[in-house]
Write an enzyme that holds these catalytic residues in place. Structure first.
Site, mmCIF file in Angstrom:
data_model
loop_
_atom_site.group_PDB
_atom_site.id
_atom_site.type_symbol
_atom_site.label_atom_id
_atom_site.label_comp_id
_atom_site.label_asym_id
_atom_site.label_seq_id
_atom_site.Cartn_x
_atom_site.Cartn_y
_atom_site.Cartn_z
ATOM 1 N N ASP A 102 -2.830 -3.938 6.774
ATOM 2 C CA ASP A 102 -1.835 -4.997 6.573
ATOM 3 C C ASP A 102 -0.521 -4.448 6.033
ATOM 4 O O ASP A 102 0.529 -4.636 6.624
ATOM 5 C CB ASP A 102 -2.399 -6.100 5.652
ATOM 6 C CG ASP A 102 -2.948 -5.583 4.324
ATOM 7 O OD1 ASP A 102 -2.896 -4.363 4.077
ATOM 8 O OD2 ASP A 102 -3.430 -6.401 3.515
ATOM 9 N N ASP A 105 2.070 -0.007 0.719
ATOM 10 C CA ASP A 105 2.894 -0.269 -0.467
ATOM 11 C C ASP A 105 2.983 1.020 -1.287
ATOM 12 O O ASP A 105 3.853 1.847 -1.025
ATOM 13 C CB ASP A 105 2.262 -1.430 -1.246
ATOM 14 C CG ASP A 105 3.113 -1.902 -2.417
ATOM 15 O OD1 ASP A 105 4.341 -1.731 -2.368
ATOM 16 O OD2 ASP A 105 2.551 -2.461 -3.376
ATOM 17 N N PHE A 155 7.008 -9.616 -2.803
ATOM 18 C CA PHE A 155 5.574 -9.849 -2.684
ATOM 19 C C PHE A 155 5.373 -10.924 -1.634
ATOM 20 O O PHE A 155 5.930 -12.012 -1.718
ATOM 21 C CB PHE A 155 4.943 -10.266 -4.014
ATOM 22 C CG PHE A 155 3.453 -10.191 -3.944
ATOM 23 C CD1 PHE A 155 2.797 -8.987 -4.134
ATOM 24 C CD2 PHE A 155 2.700 -11.318 -3.628
ATOM 25 C CE1 PHE A 155 1.413 -8.909 -4.029
ATOM 26 C CE2 PHE A 155 1.320 -11.241 -3.520
ATOM 27 C CZ PHE A 155 0.669 -10.038 -3.724
HETATM 28 P P1 IMP Z 1 -1.246 0.310 -1.514
HETATM 29 O O1 IMP Z 1 -2.547 1.033 -1.697
HETATM 30 O O2 IMP Z 1 -0.463 0.184 -2.792
HETATM 31 O O3 IMP Z 1 -0.405 0.853 -0.374
HETATM 32 O O4 IMP Z 1 -1.587 -1.195 -1.271
HETATM 33 C C1 IMP Z 1 -1.993 -1.668 -0.153
HETATM 34 C C2 IMP Z 1 -2.709 -2.984 -0.363
HETATM 35 O O5 IMP Z 1 -2.184 -3.777 -1.413
HETATM 36 C C3 IMP Z 1 -2.483 -3.763 0.887
HETATM 37 O O6 IMP Z 1 -3.487 -3.441 1.814
HETATM 38 C C4 IMP Z 1 -2.536 -5.177 0.393
HETATM 39 O O7 IMP Z 1 -3.858 -5.651 0.450
HETATM 40 C C5 IMP Z 1 -2.074 -5.119 -1.022
HETATM 41 N N1 IMP Z 1 -0.651 -5.539 -1.111
HETATM 42 C C6 IMP Z 1 0.435 -4.760 -1.333
HETATM 43 N N2 IMP Z 1 1.563 -5.472 -1.334
HETATM 44 C C7 IMP Z 1 1.193 -6.752 -1.088
HETATM 45 C C8 IMP Z 1 1.932 -7.989 -0.924
HETATM 46 O O8 IMP Z 1 3.166 -8.059 -0.989
HETATM 47 N N3 IMP Z 1 1.180 -9.084 -0.667
HETATM 48 C C9 IMP Z 1 -0.174 -9.077 -0.556
HETATM 49 N N4 IMP Z 1 -0.883 -7.940 -0.685
HETATM 50 C C10 IMP Z 1 -0.218 -6.797 -0.956
HETATM 51 MG MG MG Z 2 -5.224 -4.371 2.359
#
Ligand code: IMP
Ligand code: MG
Length: 178
Positions: A102, A105, A155
Site C-alpha cells: 500500500d 513510508d 496521513f
Molecule cells: P513503513 O514500514 O514505515 O514504510 O510503513 C508502511 C506501513 O505503514 C504501510 O504499509 C501502512 O500500512 C502504514 N502506513 C504508513 N503511512 C500510512 C498512512 O498515511 N495511512 C495509513 N497507513 C499508513
Molecule cells: Mg501495509
C-alpha cells in the site's frame, strides 16, 4: 478539495485511481512479458484493494499469494519494527516475485519484504506500491513501481488504508484531518 461528512479531505477520486492503476498495471505487464510465472504477493491488510485492481490487468501466467505483516506504529508514525503475522506457505524459490504494497513510508516494511523473499531464493524481487510517502524515509529504498507520490507529508486513509482499522472500505483516497 472536497470536504466530506467523515471529516476527511479527498486526495484522489475513484476514477483517477482506476485510471492510474490500470496504467501502472500495463507498465508492469510490459516488463514481465508473461513467458515466466509471476508470483504477486499482496501485503495485508492495506494493499487488498490496490492488489485486486492491479492483478485484474495481468492476464496469463500469474499466481497470487498473501502475506500479513504488522509494523509497530506509534499513532501515525513507524516505530521501526516489522513483524510477520502467521506463516507464508507459498514456495518462493526460483520465482519472479512482485510485492504489492500500500504505502512506502519509513521503508522498513518494504526492506523487510525484499530481504524475506531474497532469503527464500526468489529469482527476482520487485515491488509495486500504491503510494510513496518520501518524507519519513528511514532506510534508502524505492519501490520499482509507484502509482502516486505525496508531495507533502500527510496521513491518508481509504482505498485499503486505515486509521485504527477504519476507512479501508472507501474507494477514494483521503487525507485524515485530526
Ligand atoms: P513503513 O514500514 O514505515 O514504510 O510503513 C508502511 C506501513 O505503514 C504501510 O504499509 C501502512 O500500512 C502504514 N502506513 C504508513 N503511512 C500510512 C498512512 O498515511 N495511512 C495509513 N497507513 C499508513
Ligand atoms: Mg501495509
Amino acid at each position: 478539495m472536497i470536504k466530506t461528512p467523515y471529516g476527511l479531505q479527498l486526495l484522489y477520486g475513484a476514477e483517477e485511481i482506476r485510471r492510474r492503476v490500470q496504467e501502472l498495471a500495463r507498465e508492469i505487464r510490459a516488463d514481465f512479458d508473461g513467458s515466466k510465472e509471476l508470483l504477486c504477493v499482496c501485503v495485508l491488510k492495506g494493499a487488498f484493494m490496490f492488489f485486486s485492481d492491479l492483478v485484474k490487468h495481468f492476464g496469463d501466467n500469474v499466481t497470487t499469494a498473501f502475506i500479513r505483516l504488522s509494523s509497530y506504529r506509534d499513532g501515525q508514525k513507524s516505530a521501526g519494527g516489522v513483524r510477520q503475522v502467521g506463516r507464508f506457505a507459498e514456495p518462493a524459490a526460483g520465482k519472479d516475485i512482485l510485492i504489492v504494497e500500500d504505502i512506502v513510508d519509513s521503508g522498513f516494511t518494504l526492506q523487510y519484504l525484499i530481504r524475506y523473499f531474497k532469503k527464500r531464493g526468489a529469482a527476482s524481487v520487485r515491488s509495486a506500491c500504491f503510494l510513496d510517502k518520501p518524507h519519513n524515509r528511514a532506510v534508502k529504498i524505492k519501490s520499482d513501481y509507484t502509482a502516486f507520490t505525496l508531495s507533502e507529508n500527510r496521513f491518508v486513509v481509504g482505498y485499503g488504508l486505515d486509521y485504527a482499522q477504519k476507512y479501508r472500505n472507501l474507494p477514494e483516497l483521503y487525507e485524515l484531518k485530526a
